[in-house]
Design a protein around this motif. Structure first.
Motif, PDB file in Angstrom:
ATOM      1  N   VAL A 195      48.064  51.080  28.841  1.00 26.33           N
ATOM      2  CA  VAL A 195      48.446  50.533  27.526  1.00 26.33           C
ATOM      3  C   VAL A 195      47.183  50.305  26.696  1.00 26.33           C
ATOM      4  O   VAL A 195      47.134  50.636  25.505  1.00 26.33           O
ATOM      5  N   ARG A 196      46.161  49.778  27.326  1.00 31.50           N
ATOM      6  CA  ARG A 196      44.930  49.512  26.592  1.00 31.50           C
ATOM      7  C   ARG A 196      44.334  50.812  26.045  1.00 31.50           C
ATOM      8  O   ARG A 196      43.906  50.891  24.897  1.00 31.50           O
ATOM      9  N   TYR A 197      44.320  51.842  26.909  1.00 31.80           N
ATOM     10  CA  TYR A 197      43.762  53.121  26.445  1.00 31.80           C
ATOM     11  C   TYR A 197      44.547  53.628  25.229  1.00 31.80           C
ATOM     12  O   TYR A 197      43.961  54.025  24.214  1.00 31.80           O
ATOM     13  N   ALA A 198      45.880  53.604  25.333  1.00 31.74           N
ATOM     14  CA  ALA A 198      46.704  54.185  24.255  1.00 31.74           C
ATOM     15  C   ALA A 198      46.620  53.361  22.976  1.00 31.74           C
ATOM     16  O   ALA A 198      46.652  53.907  21.870  1.00 31.74           O
ATOM     17  N   ALA A 199      46.522  52.046  23.124  1.00 29.55           N
ATOM     18  CA  ALA A 199      46.584  51.178  21.935  1.00 29.55           C
ATOM     19  C   ALA A 199      45.233  51.028  21.249  1.00 29.55           C
ATOM     20  O   ALA A 199      45.179  50.795  20.039  1.00 29.55           O
ATOM     21  N   ALA A 236      54.569  42.166  26.013  1.00 28.55           N
ATOM     22  CA  ALA A 236      53.964  41.258  27.010  1.00 28.55           C
ATOM     23  C   ALA A 236      52.581  41.765  27.429  1.00 28.55           C
ATOM     24  O   ALA A 236      51.611  40.987  27.483  1.00 28.55           O
ATOM     25  N   ILE A 237      52.481  43.069  27.686  1.00 22.72           N
ATOM     26  CA  ILE A 237      51.181  43.618  28.102  1.00 22.72           C
ATOM     27  C   ILE A 237      50.200  43.581  26.927  1.00 22.72           C
ATOM     28  O   ILE A 237      49.021  43.243  27.072  1.00 22.72           O
ATOM     29  N   LEU A 238      50.691  43.891  25.724  1.00 23.63           N
ATOM     30  CA  LEU A 238      49.811  43.883  24.547  1.00 23.63           C
ATOM     31  C   LEU A 238      49.241  42.475  24.319  1.00 23.63           C
ATOM     32  O   LEU A 238      48.042  42.306  24.070  1.00 23.63           O
ATOM     33  N   ALA A 256      53.039  48.078  19.101  1.00 28.76           N
ATOM     34  CA  ALA A 256      54.443  47.686  19.320  1.00 28.76           C
ATOM     35  C   ALA A 256      55.388  48.513  18.454  1.00 28.76           C
ATOM     36  O   ALA A 256      56.606  48.365  18.556  1.00 28.76           O
ATOM     37  N   ARG A 257      54.827  49.395  17.615  1.00 32.09           N
ATOM     38  CA  ARG A 257      55.677  50.220  16.733  1.00 32.09           C
ATOM     39  C   ARG A 257      55.662  51.705  17.098  1.00 32.09           C
ATOM     40  O   ARG A 257      56.358  52.502  16.462  1.00 32.09           O
ATOM     41  N   VAL A 258      54.841  52.091  18.059  1.00 34.44           N
ATOM     42  CA  VAL A 258      54.755  53.527  18.404  1.00 34.44           C
ATOM     43  C   VAL A 258      54.925  53.733  19.914  1.00 34.44           C
ATOM     44  O   VAL A 258      54.669  52.815  20.704  1.00 34.44           O
ATOM     45  N   PRO A 259      55.356  54.951  20.306  1.00 29.54           N
ATOM     46  CA  PRO A 259      55.451  55.214  21.752  1.00 29.54           C
ATOM     47  C   PRO A 259      54.052  55.297  22.353  1.00 29.54           C
ATOM     48  O   PRO A 259      53.098  55.654  21.658  1.00 29.54           O
TER      49      PRO A 259
END
Ligand code: FMN
Length: 543
Positions: A195-199, A236-238, A256-259
């Motif tokens: 999640v961290r990498y993608a966000a 939660a992870i974000l 939280a708005r994108v896949p």
């Protein structure tokens, strides 16, 4: 991008007739016409006997003399570049919708990734199982080689349930070094690392569109896993990542708005970790899921779905594209190529494999969980031996409890050391890699047994990579049935000899062949008597 050859034009309302070199009517000539994919194919009728034929290029004219043929249909040029979703190439900067998947322990080498990039394909470095220092060196090399030329490349980020710290450290490295594209694999759910990498790096441009710095191709073989990657990233992870300053609040709000991933690779029956699903079952299921999720979430951009697993022939690629795959990904066939990190002896073994020469065997990384990987069976006893170790692991609480006869067999044939010696070397390995494993093993005899048996499973891959000939019968070589299909296809061609197999020639031939088969199928659907030879694209050196 290919330059579109001119399509004949005709004055409005004129009856469509075609004039050009003699059209193909006989089956053998039709096969030749199918191969000319970069030309316009005109379906014509011979009014004298009603036969259908194909004219190549030529001109469309009003009805006139006896050299003209009534036109039934017209197919514009067809390019391998356009077999998939054009946005795949636009987004990732490739010429072809073609990916060479990651192969663990550096089997997908920097050379493989570089060669694929030069040929206009996307390759992923096989980071799984390597030390952080080796991954870092590979990242540096790829960035140095390919970034100045704007060429595409990526690295594997593999889920490591037993070693979450390793997964975090690799993600951290990829973010720090600005690696723009990652193949995420083996995930069952989402972790803070992916999640961290993608966000990280999400921004909004002047037109209000969310832009990504990091692109993820998520490899999945189940709907429930695909859902995680297609859904907006979990709050939660974000929040947890923001709390520990691993993301900014702005990045988290956008995430939280994108896949998490805009590319989902459906992996059917493949080499290595696999659920052995047929592509024709998996891909339509995931496409339907994708359509539902994209409609429900009202995403601004579509999610692409690619195909992997079992792709080793032009027909396999053509069928994947026909099913709707946005891109295709290979693995097994690249492992047998000269750019692969696998030893020459093991590559020669792969070149001998037929479709059925594969078998499931316990996985080193998820041994205790009973997870299997698909490996080569022909020429190696690895699968039988690894299965035996798993059986013993399940049956007994400790190394000491293993019956003498079984113990002697394992010590002599597999470990080539006593249990005590094997534990000593295993202990030394884990002391430097992850000392908590040693602490646990010293109070948990079953865990000690798992680590010792896993050492055999881990080393068996290394022996195949390093070409340790006295361990030939223990080689662990991940391999799917695509390898055998490929070998059958290339028999008698320049790609038969392992020394001439380059990943680029393999990719170009698979793509060219897929285009030819697609054209043959298009023409067949018009009622033309297309012979089976039109579907047999023979490999040839391609530029
Ligand atoms: N996929 C990963 O995501 N990470 C890996 O570390 C990895 N290692 C692999 C090692 C080998 C030797 C092979 C054959 C495959 C591996 N794969 C891995 C899967 C490939 O990236 C690819 O998705 C798969 O091989 C495609 O199916 P195929 O084998 O039928 O071509």
């Amino acid at each position: 991008m290919p330059v579109l050859a001119s399509v004949p034009t005709i004055a409005p309302h004129a009856p469509a007739h075609w004039r050009g070199a003699a059209p193909a009517f006989a089956p053998a000539d039709l096969a030749g016409a199918c191969a000319q994919v970069r030309h316009t194919a005109v379906v014509v009728r011979d009014d004298r006997d009603g036969r259908l034929g194909v004219g190549i290029d030529g001109t469309l004219v009003a009805a006139g003399d006896s050299n003209c043929w009534p036109v039934l249909g017209l197919l514009p040029p067809l390019y391998p570049e356009w077999l998939g979703d054009r946005t795949f190439s636009e987004t990732h900067g490739t010429r072809f919708p073609y990916v060479a998947g990651a192969m663990a322990n550096g089997i997908a080498t920097t050379r493989l990734v570089t060669e694929m990039a030069r040929a206009g394909c996307l390759g992923f470095f096989g980071a799984a199982g390597l030390s952080l220092a080796r991954v870092e060196a590979a990242v540096d090399e790829l960035a140095r080689e390919l970034d100045p030329r704007g060429m595409p490349w990526g690295v594997n980020l593999i889920h490591s349930p037993g070693e979450p710290a390793v997964e975090d450290a690799v993600a951290d490295l990829l973010i720090r070094r600005g690696v723009r594209c990652v193949e995420a694999s083996a995930f069952m759910g989402l972790t803070p690392a992916i999640v961290r990498y993608a966000a990280s790096g999400l921004t909004v441009d002047g037109s209000g569109t969310i832009q990504r710095r990091h692109r993820v191709l998520a490899k999945i073989s189940r709907e429930e896993v695909a859902k995680h990657f297609m859904a907006p990233m979990p709050v939660a992870i974000l929040d947890e990542l923001v709390a520990r300053n691993a993301l900014t609040r702005a990045e988290a709000d956008l995430a939280a708005r994108v896949p998490l991933a805009e590319d989902i690779t459906c992996e059917a029956d493949s080499g290595g970790h696999t659920d052995n699903r047929p592509l024709a079952v998996l891909l339509p299921t995931i496409l339907t899921l994708r359509d539902r999720i994209v409609a429900g979430q009202r995403y601004a951009r579509p999610i692409r779905v690619g195909a992997a697993g079992g792709l080793g022939t032009p027909g396999a690629l053509a069928s994947a594209f026909a099913l709707g795959a946005a891109y295709v990904q290979t693995g097994s066939v690249n492992q047998a190529c000269v750019e692969s990190g696998l030893g020459a002896g093991a590559r020669a073994m792969l070149a001998q494999a037929s479709m059925a020469d594969v078998i499931m065997a316990p996985a080193a990384d998820m041994f205790e969980m009973g997870v299997d990987v698909q490996v080569l069976r022909r020429g190696t006893l690895f699968a039988i031996r690894a299965r035996k170790l798993y059986e013993i692991y399940r049956a007994y609480p400790s190394l000491e409890a293993v019956p003498a006869a079984e113990r002697a067999k394992i010590e002599k044939e597999m470990l080539r050391a006593s249990f005590e010696e094997a534990w000593a070397s295993t202990r030394a390995f884990w002391s430097s890699r992850d000392p908590s494993q040693v602490t646990r093993a010293e109070s948990d005899p079953k865990h000690r047994m798992a680590l010792v048996f896993r050492s055999y499973l881990g080393l068996s891959s290394r022996w195949a990579i390093d070409g340790v000939t006295e361990r030939l019968t223990d080689y662990q070589i991940w391999c799917g049935p695509a390898m055998g299909a490929f070998n059958t296809w290339v028999a008698g061609s320049f790609l038969e000899a392992p020394a001439r197999r380059t990943a680029v020639q393999v990719a170009l031939n698979l793509l060219e062949g897929a285009a030819v088969l697609t054209r043959a199928q298009q023409l067949r659907t018009f009622g033309l008597p297309i012979p089976s030879s039109a579907f047999d694209f023979r490999p040839r050196p391609l530029a």
